[in-house]
Write an enzyme that holds these catalytic residues in place. Structure first.
Site, PDB file in Angstrom:
ATOM      1  N   ARG A  38       0.859  -1.178   0.000  1.00 61.98           N
ATOM      2  CA  ARG A  38       0.000   0.000   0.000  1.00 61.98           C
ATOM      3  C   ARG A  38       0.901   1.235   0.000  1.00 61.98           C
ATOM      4  NH1 ARG A  38      -3.429  -2.973  -1.325  1.00 61.98           N
ATOM      5  NH2 ARG A  38      -5.545  -3.254  -0.469  1.00 61.98           N
TER       6      ARG A  38
ATOM      7  N   GLU B 138      -4.500   7.211  -5.108  1.00 63.60           N
ATOM      8  CA  GLU B 138      -4.671   6.518  -6.400  1.00 63.60           C
ATOM      9  C   GLU B 138      -5.962   7.002  -7.032  1.00 63.60           C
ATOM     10  OE1 GLU B 138      -4.301   2.316  -5.651  1.00 63.60           O
ATOM     11  OE2 GLU B 138      -2.282   2.548  -4.838  1.00 63.60           O
TER      12      GLU B 138
ATOM     13  N   HIS C 185      -1.499  -0.088  -9.685  1.00 60.78           N
ATOM     14  CA  HIS C 185      -2.096  -1.010  -8.704  1.00 60.78           C
ATOM     15  C   HIS C 185      -2.629  -2.276  -9.395  1.00 60.78           C
ATOM     16  CE1 HIS C 185      -3.969  -1.158  -4.425  1.00 60.78           C
ATOM     17  NE2 HIS C 185      -3.699  -2.374  -4.875  1.00 60.78           N
TER      18      HIS C 185
HETATM   19  C1  GLV Z   1      -4.893  -5.550  -3.575  1.00 66.15           C
HETATM   20  O1  GLV Z   1      -4.187  -4.611  -3.358  1.00 66.15           O
HETATM   21  C2  GLV Z   1      -5.687  -6.205  -2.609  1.00 66.15           C
HETATM   22  O2  GLV Z   1      -5.702  -5.783  -1.429  1.00 66.15           O
HETATM   23  O3  GLV Z   1      -6.353  -7.191  -2.973  1.00 66.15           O
END
Ligand code: GLV
Length: 324
Positions: free
Chosen positions: A236, A265, A284
């Protein structure tokens, strides 16, 4: 009367089959936050939510949902959900662990290699028309950093961190690790966070975002990283202080970074990290393969189906709600 479940973005219809007959489904288009997309009455009538990591399930929203009985997120991370508030109300929160481990570890390793060997920079170089006969090849052209034989420091030794360690073994890397729980993992030498930062040529972050891990890698910690190190983050964005990282790259203290996640984001165009040529960025996509995303949706739907039947969710981050 059937219970009502809100799905915050369209999911493949065939993967929702197990819910039909068990509930009424309201599928949103994801263009607005849940609190704005639904009227007060619609929120109040909602018994369950199937959400994504982009949906903030926060106290104001929860206040507007007095009949909520479960939240099922299509994600392994649940930092977008106020789990404590839901636990206080005995509402289970489901997530999708396990199925994205290898896919995310692959993504971390892809970023590590791309950052160390300047893959994205080389791609831009060619597309920008800069590869001319006079720069065709020379002994010091586009030099990068060796991955094989380097020391990899893994921050967070859960399933994904361990999967990254297995990949690193194939690259003949020395693997050291730190995790807040102090967990010992085969093939990884457990060290303090301070020692990890001091010794690692590559650092890969695999922790959940929580108040204790927010800005864990702040300016002071980044300053202690081994000069010339590469930082990879597929966990993160909030775990790394982005301004401090940009400053460390600009000063030459760090060599490069490979980033899948950001504090905000989508990343803002003005983010200084985007100015640095040796920062490799992707949007991401750590778990983004067709198969893995299908498995994640199936787990989230299955969690919701169990909750609708009054059974414990198979993957629940606050199982203590069942003891109450
Ligand atoms: C992706 O970042 C998730 O938490 O699945």
């Amino acid at each position: 009367m059937l219970k009502k479940v809100v799905i915050t973005q369209p999911l493949p219809v065939d993967r929702l089959k197990s819910l039909s007959g068990q509930c009424t489904m309201q599928v949103l288009d994801g263009s607005q936050p849940l609190a704005e997309a639904l009227s007060r009455d619609e929120l109040s009538a909602c018994h369950g939510v199937i959400c994504l990591l982009t949906d903030a399930i926060d106290p104001p929203l929860l206040e507007a949902m007095p009949n909520l009985q479960f939240v099922s997120s299509v994600s392994v991370g649940v930092d977008h959900i106020d789990v404590e508030a839901l636990t206080r109300r005995s509402i289970p929160v489901g997530n999708t662990p396990g199925v994205l481990v290898d896919t995310t570890a692959d993504a971390a390793f892809a970023l590590l290699l791309a950052a160390a060997r300047r893959v994205a920079e080389g791609d831009r170089y060619i597309r920008d028309g800069q590869w001319h006969p006079e720069t065709r090849w020379s002994p010091d052209f586009f030099l990068g950093k060796d991955v094989s034989g380097g020391t990899l420091g893994i921050i967070g030794l859960g399933a994904i961190g361990q999967a990254v360690a297995r990949r690193a073994a194939g690259f003949n890397m020395k693997v050291i690790g730190w995790t807040p729980s102090g967990r010992e993992v085969p093939g990884v030498d457990s060290v303090s966070l301070e020692e990890l930062l001091l010794r690692s040529d590559f650092v890969s972050v695999h922790l959940a975002l929580a108040p204790q891990t927010h800005n864990l890698l702040d300016a002071a910690k980044i300053a202690t990283m081994k000069p010339g190190a590469v930082l990879v983050n597929t966990a993160r964005g909030g775990i790394v202080d982005e301004s401090a990282l940009a400053a460390a790259l600009d000063s030459g203290h760090l060599y490069a970074a490979g980033l899948d996640v950001f504090e905000r984001e989508p990343i803002e165009a003005s983010n200084p990290l985007l100015q640095h040529p040796r920062v490799v960025v992707v949007p991401h996509i750590g778990s983004a393969t067709t198969l893995t995303r299908a498995k994640m949706v199936d787990i989230a739907v299955n969690n919701a189906a169990s909750a609708l039947l009054g059974q414990p969710m198979p993957h629940c981050v606050n199982p203590e709600v069942y003891a109450a």
